[in-house]
Design an enzyme around this catalytic site. Sequence first.
Site, PDB file in Angstrom:
ATOM      1  N   HIS A 197       0.827  -1.204   0.000  1.00  0.00           N
ATOM      2  CA  HIS A 197       0.000   0.000   0.000  1.00  0.00           C
ATOM      3  C   HIS A 197       0.867   1.262   0.000  1.00  0.00           C
ATOM      4  O   HIS A 197       2.069   1.209   0.272  1.00  0.00           O
ATOM      5  CB  HIS A 197      -0.943  -0.023   1.201  1.00  0.00           C
ATOM      6  CG  HIS A 197      -2.051  -1.036   1.055  1.00  0.00           C
ATOM      7  ND1 HIS A 197      -3.005  -1.250   2.008  1.00  0.00           N
ATOM      8  CD2 HIS A 197      -2.347  -1.888   0.025  1.00  0.00           C
ATOM      9  CE1 HIS A 197      -3.849  -2.179   1.586  1.00  0.00           C
ATOM     10  NE2 HIS A 197      -3.468  -2.589   0.399  1.00  0.00           N
ATOM     11  N   GLU A 230       1.284   4.045   1.870  1.00  0.00           N
ATOM     12  CA  GLU A 230       2.048   4.531   3.024  1.00  0.00           C
ATOM     13  C   GLU A 230       3.236   3.616   3.329  1.00  0.00           C
ATOM     14  O   GLU A 230       4.284   4.090   3.760  1.00  0.00           O
ATOM     15  CB  GLU A 230       1.143   4.736   4.244  1.00  0.00           C
ATOM     16  CG  GLU A 230       0.238   3.582   4.646  1.00  0.00           C
ATOM     17  CD  GLU A 230      -1.064   3.511   3.834  1.00  0.00           C
ATOM     18  OE1 GLU A 230      -0.970   3.325   2.610  1.00  0.00           O
ATOM     19  OE2 GLU A 230      -2.150   3.581   4.434  1.00  0.00           O
ATOM     20  N   CYS A 285      -1.787  -1.544   7.385  1.00  0.00           N
ATOM     21  CA  CYS A 285      -0.872  -0.400   7.324  1.00  0.00           C
ATOM     22  C   CYS A 285      -0.741   0.272   8.687  1.00  0.00           C
ATOM     23  O   CYS A 285       0.309   0.812   9.023  1.00  0.00           O
ATOM     24  CB  CYS A 285      -1.371   0.613   6.308  1.00  0.00           C
ATOM     25  SG  CYS A 285      -1.180   0.024   4.628  1.00  0.00           S
ATOM     26  N   ALA A 336     -20.108   9.509 -29.153  1.00  0.00           N
ATOM     27  CA  ALA A 336     -19.621  10.558 -30.050  1.00  0.00           C
ATOM     28  C   ALA A 336     -20.761  10.914 -30.988  1.00  0.00           C
ATOM     29  O   ALA A 336     -21.458  10.036 -31.505  1.00  0.00           O
ATOM     30  CB  ALA A 336     -18.424  10.050 -30.842  1.00  0.00           C
ATOM     31  N   ARG A 377     -10.606   3.929 -21.751  1.00  0.00           N
ATOM     32  CA  ARG A 377     -10.843   2.485 -21.631  1.00  0.00           C
ATOM     33  C   ARG A 377      -9.876   1.859 -20.639  1.00  0.00           C
ATOM     34  O   ARG A 377     -10.251   1.017 -19.827  1.00  0.00           O
ATOM     35  CB  ARG A 377     -10.671   1.802 -22.985  1.00  0.00           C
ATOM     36  CG  ARG A 377     -11.808   2.036 -23.946  1.00  0.00           C
ATOM     37  CD  ARG A 377     -11.548   1.307 -25.247  1.00  0.00           C
ATOM     38  NE  ARG A 377     -12.672   1.475 -26.175  1.00  0.00           N
ATOM     39  CZ  ARG A 377     -12.695   0.967 -27.396  1.00  0.00           C
ATOM     40  NH1 ARG A 377     -11.663   0.263 -27.853  1.00  0.00           N
ATOM     41  NH2 ARG A 377     -13.748   1.149 -28.172  1.00  0.00           N
ATOM     42  N   ASP A 418     -21.082  -2.242 -36.050  1.00  0.00           N
ATOM     43  CA  ASP A 418     -19.739  -1.632 -36.084  1.00  0.00           C
ATOM     44  C   ASP A 418     -18.606  -2.648 -35.954  1.00  0.00           C
ATOM     45  O   ASP A 418     -17.460  -2.319 -36.245  1.00  0.00           O
ATOM     46  CB  ASP A 418     -19.584  -0.614 -34.939  1.00  0.00           C
ATOM     47  CG  ASP A 418     -20.603   0.511 -35.020  1.00  0.00           C
ATOM     48  OD1 ASP A 418     -21.300   0.597 -36.049  1.00  0.00           O
ATOM     49  OD2 ASP A 418     -20.705   1.297 -34.058  1.00  0.00           O
ATOM     50  N   LEU A 471     -29.121   1.166 -25.626  1.00  0.00           N
ATOM     51  CA  LEU A 471     -28.555   0.811 -24.322  1.00  0.00           C
ATOM     52  C   LEU A 471     -28.236   2.069 -23.500  1.00  0.00           C
ATOM     53  O   LEU A 471     -28.564   2.153 -22.316  1.00  0.00           O
ATOM     54  CB  LEU A 471     -27.294  -0.026 -24.557  1.00  0.00           C
ATOM     55  CG  LEU A 471     -26.718  -0.777 -23.370  1.00  0.00           C
ATOM     56  CD1 LEU A 471     -27.775  -1.628 -22.691  1.00  0.00           C
ATOM     57  CD2 LEU A 471     -25.552  -1.649 -23.819  1.00  0.00           C
TER      58      LEU A 471
HETATM   59  C1  AOF Z   1      -4.290   1.713   2.473  1.00  0.00           C
HETATM   60  N1  AOF Z   1      -3.354   2.147   1.574  1.00  0.00           N
HETATM   61  O1  AOF Z   1      -2.551   2.259  -0.503  1.00  0.00           O
HETATM   62  C2  AOF Z   1      -4.584   1.141  -0.197  1.00  0.00           C
HETATM   63  C3  AOF Z   1      -5.580   0.742   0.753  1.00  0.00           C
HETATM   64  O2  AOF Z   1      -6.094  -6.710  -0.239  1.00  0.00           O
HETATM   65  P1  AOF Z   1      -5.258  -5.534   0.140  1.00  0.00           P
HETATM   66  O3  AOF Z   1      -4.295  -5.837   1.253  1.00  0.00           O
HETATM   67  O4  AOF Z   1      -4.569  -4.860  -1.006  1.00  0.00           O
HETATM   68  O5  AOF Z   1      -6.280  -4.461   0.781  1.00  0.00           O
HETATM   69  C4  AOF Z   1      -7.213  -3.828  -0.031  1.00  0.00           C
HETATM   70  C5  AOF Z   1      -8.022  -2.848   0.788  1.00  0.00           C
HETATM   71  O6  AOF Z   1      -7.135  -1.942   1.459  1.00  0.00           O
HETATM   72  C6  AOF Z   1      -8.944  -1.993  -0.065  1.00  0.00           C
HETATM   73  O7  AOF Z   1     -10.232  -2.541  -0.166  1.00  0.00           O
HETATM   74  C7  AOF Z   1      -8.966  -0.696   0.732  1.00  0.00           C
HETATM   75  O8  AOF Z   1      -9.865  -0.809   1.813  1.00  0.00           O
HETATM   76  C8  AOF Z   1      -7.566  -0.627   1.284  1.00  0.00           C
HETATM   77  N2  AOF Z   1      -6.662   0.059   0.343  1.00  0.00           N
HETATM   78  N3  AOF Z   1      -5.400   1.072   2.046  1.00  0.00           N
HETATM   79  O9  AOF Z   1      -4.114   1.896   3.671  1.00  0.00           O
HETATM   80  C9  AOF Z   1      -3.456   1.878   0.266  1.00  0.00           C
HETATM   81  N4  AOF Z   1      -4.694   0.829  -1.521  1.00  0.00           N
HETATM   82 ZN    ZN Z   2      -3.172  -0.432   3.850  1.00  0.00          ZN
END
Ligand code: AOF
Ligand code: ZN
Length: 352
Positions: A50, A52, A86, A156, A189, A205, A291
């Site tokens: 993550h 941090e 974290c 478009a 996309r 298309d 749609l």
């Molecule tokens: C944070 N910092 O940069 C992110 C967070 O399965 P994991 O361990 O990757 O956890 C995913 C969950 O963690 C996600 O659903 C969200 O709640 C959190 N994401 N948290 O402290 C991060 N990407």
């Molecule tokens: Zn985290």
Amino acid sequence: MDHAHLMQRCLQLARNGAGMVAPNPMVGAVLVQGDRILSEGWHRAHGSAHAEVNCLHAWGDQPIPADAILYVSLEPCSHTGLTPPCTEHLIARGVKTVAIGCTDPDPRVSGRGIARLREAGIAVITDVQRDECRWVNRRFITSIEQQRPYIILKWARSSDGFLDCHPRGTRGVQRISSFATDVLAHRWRSEEQAILVGSRTVLNDNPRLDVRHVAGRSPLRVILDRSGITPAASHVYDGSTPTLLITGKKRALPNVEQALIKDEIDPLDFLLAELQRRKVRSLLVEGGRELLGRFMEKDLWDEVREIVGEPLFLQGTPAPRHTRQPLRTLASGSDRIHLCTRTSAPEPAWPW
Ligand code: AOF
Ligand code: ZN
């Protein structure tokens, strides 16, 4: 430097993860002492460390200064998912102050991260640039809070308001947008997890619905074809990227996953529930007229991106009419792009 300024830097970093981290949110972090940024990090890919944690890793093994503040755009997680919590890492590393953009709506976290940090004696500043942080993670937040993917309607139209030209020429699909916009549309996309079209669009298309003009991941292709009118030789069934067909009866298509829909079920409800089940946080709807109209009638949309090209078609299929004033209009090549959002978006709003 003030809190807002440093949180904006976190959001810039967070967006480096666009198209890479879903179904996780995009998150950025900076470690700051006085007016100096000591280190930075962001969540780079689903399943990896993550934001941090990456930020503190970039600072290295040396102690963290007692007067340093860790800024992070989303509340630090307090649960064990694919990675450890974290909060425990921040506590173990001796961070004394944490500034947070917005709380994490994930039910495994939702306030518990902040509570855990405070319990450990860390000073926590909350809601720094909260609206901006929620905007960057609007897909993730909508998916958790509304139990459906974030929906972007895109089309478009010619300058006189048609999606196509009648009678159709012999040279197939008529171009509306300029190449600059086509490149941008491929970037769009690459930033969403799924892309949807109806059966008539496949038939008329024969689109590929992948990402070719920019580097990036192709989204899950989703085809809604209840009555099975799309040819088996269509590009979307070539197996080049993962594809899901929503159909009334099973078809002999070896490269395609199929979800069977019963007669009495509303196709949009079925489709959104199926995507939610797969943790698809966002859906780009690229047509056709019928749609797009159904999504608008059911008031199921979060964003409209309307490309207005130069050609005059005089007659054809009328483009949908969006009911909101565009939030902003951008120039792209020889086109204009109108952006409408359901909820107000903070300034400066990244349109994508
Ligand atoms: C944070 N910092 O940069 C992110 C967070 O399965 P994991 O361990 O990757 O956890 C995913 C969950 O963690 C996600 O659903 C969200 O709640 C959190 N994401 N948290 O402290 C991060 N990407
Ligand atoms: Zn985290």
